[in-house]
Design a protein around this motif. Sequence first.
Motif, mmCIF file in Angstrom:
data_model
loop_
_atom_site.group_PDB
_atom_site.id
_atom_site.type_symbol
_atom_site.label_atom_id
_atom_site.label_comp_id
_atom_site.label_asym_id
_atom_site.label_seq_id
_atom_site.Cartn_x
_atom_site.Cartn_y
_atom_site.Cartn_z
ATOM 1 N N VAL A 77 38.332 39.021 30.797
ATOM 2 C CA VAL A 77 37.685 40.183 31.771
ATOM 3 C C VAL A 77 36.780 41.170 30.796
ATOM 4 O O VAL A 77 36.892 41.384 29.617
ATOM 5 C CB VAL A 77 38.646 40.971 32.502
ATOM 6 C CG1 VAL A 77 39.478 40.005 33.390
ATOM 7 C CG2 VAL A 77 39.540 41.760 31.488
ATOM 8 N N VAL A 78 35.984 41.878 31.660
ATOM 9 C CA VAL A 78 35.180 42.933 30.890
ATOM 10 C C VAL A 78 35.618 44.279 31.458
ATOM 11 O O VAL A 78 35.694 44.321 32.606
ATOM 12 C CB VAL A 78 33.651 42.892 31.298
ATOM 13 C CG1 VAL A 78 32.752 43.895 30.556
ATOM 14 C CG2 VAL A 78 32.975 41.492 30.618
ATOM 15 N N ALA A 79 36.160 44.887 30.478
ATOM 16 C CA ALA A 79 36.517 46.370 30.710
ATOM 17 C C ALA A 79 35.436 47.411 30.679
ATOM 18 O O ALA A 79 34.509 47.575 29.709
ATOM 19 C CB ALA A 79 37.628 46.625 29.564
ATOM 20 N N ALA A 80 35.396 48.201 31.639
ATOM 21 C CA ALA A 80 34.177 49.198 31.666
ATOM 22 C C ALA A 80 34.674 50.191 32.620
ATOM 23 O O ALA A 80 35.643 50.202 33.593
ATOM 24 C CB ALA A 80 33.067 48.471 32.670
ATOM 25 N N PHE A 133 44.581 43.967 29.361
ATOM 26 C CA PHE A 133 43.920 45.208 30.097
ATOM 27 C C PHE A 133 45.112 45.653 31.054
ATOM 28 O O PHE A 133 45.096 47.009 31.067
ATOM 29 C CB PHE A 133 42.984 44.754 30.763
ATOM 30 C CG PHE A 133 42.146 45.912 31.698
ATOM 31 C CD1 PHE A 133 41.299 46.812 31.115
ATOM 32 C CD2 PHE A 133 42.559 46.009 33.038
ATOM 33 C CE1 PHE A 133 40.700 47.718 32.050
ATOM 34 C CE2 PHE A 133 41.827 46.922 33.740
ATOM 35 C CZ PHE A 133 41.096 47.846 33.065
ATOM 36 N N ARG A 134 45.808 44.977 31.579
ATOM 37 C CA ARG A 134 46.945 45.430 32.662
ATOM 38 C C ARG A 134 47.930 46.106 31.866
ATOM 39 O O ARG A 134 48.418 47.093 32.228
ATOM 40 C CB ARG A 134 47.520 44.414 33.466
ATOM 41 C CG ARG A 134 46.499 43.648 34.520
ATOM 42 C CD ARG A 134 47.197 42.657 35.129
ATOM 43 N NE ARG A 134 46.491 42.010 36.185
ATOM 44 C CZ ARG A 134 46.359 40.894 36.699
ATOM 45 N NH1 ARG A 134 47.571 39.898 36.341
ATOM 46 N NH2 ARG A 134 45.849 40.379 37.910
ATOM 47 N N VAL A 142 37.736 49.906 35.148
ATOM 48 C CA VAL A 142 38.006 48.711 35.886
ATOM 49 C C VAL A 142 37.816 47.435 34.904
ATOM 50 O O VAL A 142 37.229 47.462 33.799
ATOM 51 C CB VAL A 142 37.139 48.662 36.928
ATOM 52 C CG1 VAL A 142 37.414 49.850 37.861
ATOM 53 C CG2 VAL A 142 35.847 48.660 36.444
ATOM 54 N N SER A 143 38.532 46.178 35.499
ATOM 55 C CA SER A 143 38.207 45.058 34.830
ATOM 56 C C SER A 143 37.435 43.834 35.842
ATOM 57 O O SER A 143 38.021 43.829 36.866
ATOM 58 C CB SER A 143 39.456 44.396 34.180
ATOM 59 O OG SER A 143 40.031 43.848 35.220
ATOM 60 N N ARG A 144 36.588 43.262 35.292
ATOM 61 C CA ARG A 144 35.794 42.096 36.007
ATOM 62 C C ARG A 144 35.777 40.873 35.476
ATOM 63 O O ARG A 144 35.761 41.074 34.010
ATOM 64 C CB ARG A 144 34.493 42.742 36.566
ATOM 65 C CG ARG A 144 34.363 43.692 37.274
ATOM 66 C CD ARG A 144 34.969 43.597 38.616
ATOM 67 N NE ARG A 144 34.549 44.843 39.515
ATOM 68 C CZ ARG A 144 35.912 45.710 39.695
ATOM 69 N NH1 ARG A 144 37.101 45.362 39.167
ATOM 70 N NH2 ARG A 144 35.646 46.453 40.609
ATOM 71 N N PRO A 145 36.241 39.798 35.866
ATOM 72 C CA PRO A 145 36.220 38.506 35.233
ATOM 73 C C PRO A 145 34.791 38.194 34.414
ATOM 74 O O PRO A 145 33.731 38.712 35.101
ATOM 75 C CB PRO A 145 36.329 37.594 36.320
ATOM 76 C CG PRO A 145 37.403 38.275 37.210
ATOM 77 C CD PRO A 145 36.701 39.590 37.390
ATOM 78 N N LEU A 146 35.012 37.671 33.464
ATOM 79 C CA LEU A 146 33.651 37.219 32.818
ATOM 80 C C LEU A 146 33.356 35.747 32.985
ATOM 81 O O LEU A 146 34.200 35.009 32.550
ATOM 82 C CB LEU A 146 33.667 37.503 31.119
ATOM 83 C CG LEU A 146 32.669 36.988 30.341
ATOM 84 C CD1 LEU A 146 31.213 37.948 30.825
ATOM 85 C CD2 LEU A 146 32.912 37.144 28.744
#
Length: 266
Positions: A77-80, A133-134, A142-146
């Motif tokens: 995931v991408v953490a942003a 991340f969790r 937030v995290s989004r799948p890469l």
Amino acid sequence: MTALSIAFVPGVSPAKWVRVWRQRRPDVDLVLMPVTADDVLDVIEADADMVFARMPVPERADGEQPHAIPLWTETAVVAAPKDSPLADLDEVTEADLAGVTVLDAGPVPADVGAALDLVEANVGVVVLPQSLFRAESRKSLVSRPLAGSPGTRVALVWRDEDASELTEEFIGVVRGRTANSSRQQPDQPGGSDPDEQDGARQKAAGKASGKAPGGKATAANAKTVAKRSATKGTGAKSGGGKNSTGRGRTPRGMSGKPKRGSKGNR
């Protein structure tokens, strides 16, 4: 008491297998050891019989490669920050990262906490396994799948010289063998991240009950209930209120009835 020592790296939880083991083998003390990724080799050389680690696992000093059974793949995931444009996306592509400062492209940052501190400061974004991340629990991020990322593989690792009946039995627990099964029984596949499997089970349970995730009955379920209500009481009775075949008993079927030590004992 005989003991089995199991180490695990951050973000990897052996909890579900620990529960099964303690129910199945209460006579064996299961010792759990949280370790860092850098300590994996050291801990299996010294204190732990086995370790849950991310692949690839480095070679030992003698050039030998430890045994490793791949278990599941973690989602990258991408953490942003929550106010980042990336937070509006369902998943992030390489094209979305063009023009964005990627502080660490993964697969696992050397210092996850420090990397996420920089993300919170709006310095850039970080790529890492979803489980890590969790584990950090950063509410401002937030995290989004890469998309297109192969993710990271989690494996159960041990040395030849630590193999024993207990390690073989623990491998069986991790692979889903039942208490009465033999090692020849096909193992259950490792599959995906256990957290994702739990979410899939909850969705499947909701469909089976005819309810949507919010707990409301679905349209199909409502029709079924209405149909049953309309037909209730229309069945004719015979034989003094019982069906014509009487209370015939269903024949009952035949019901079947249903060490070596570890490092802690040396």
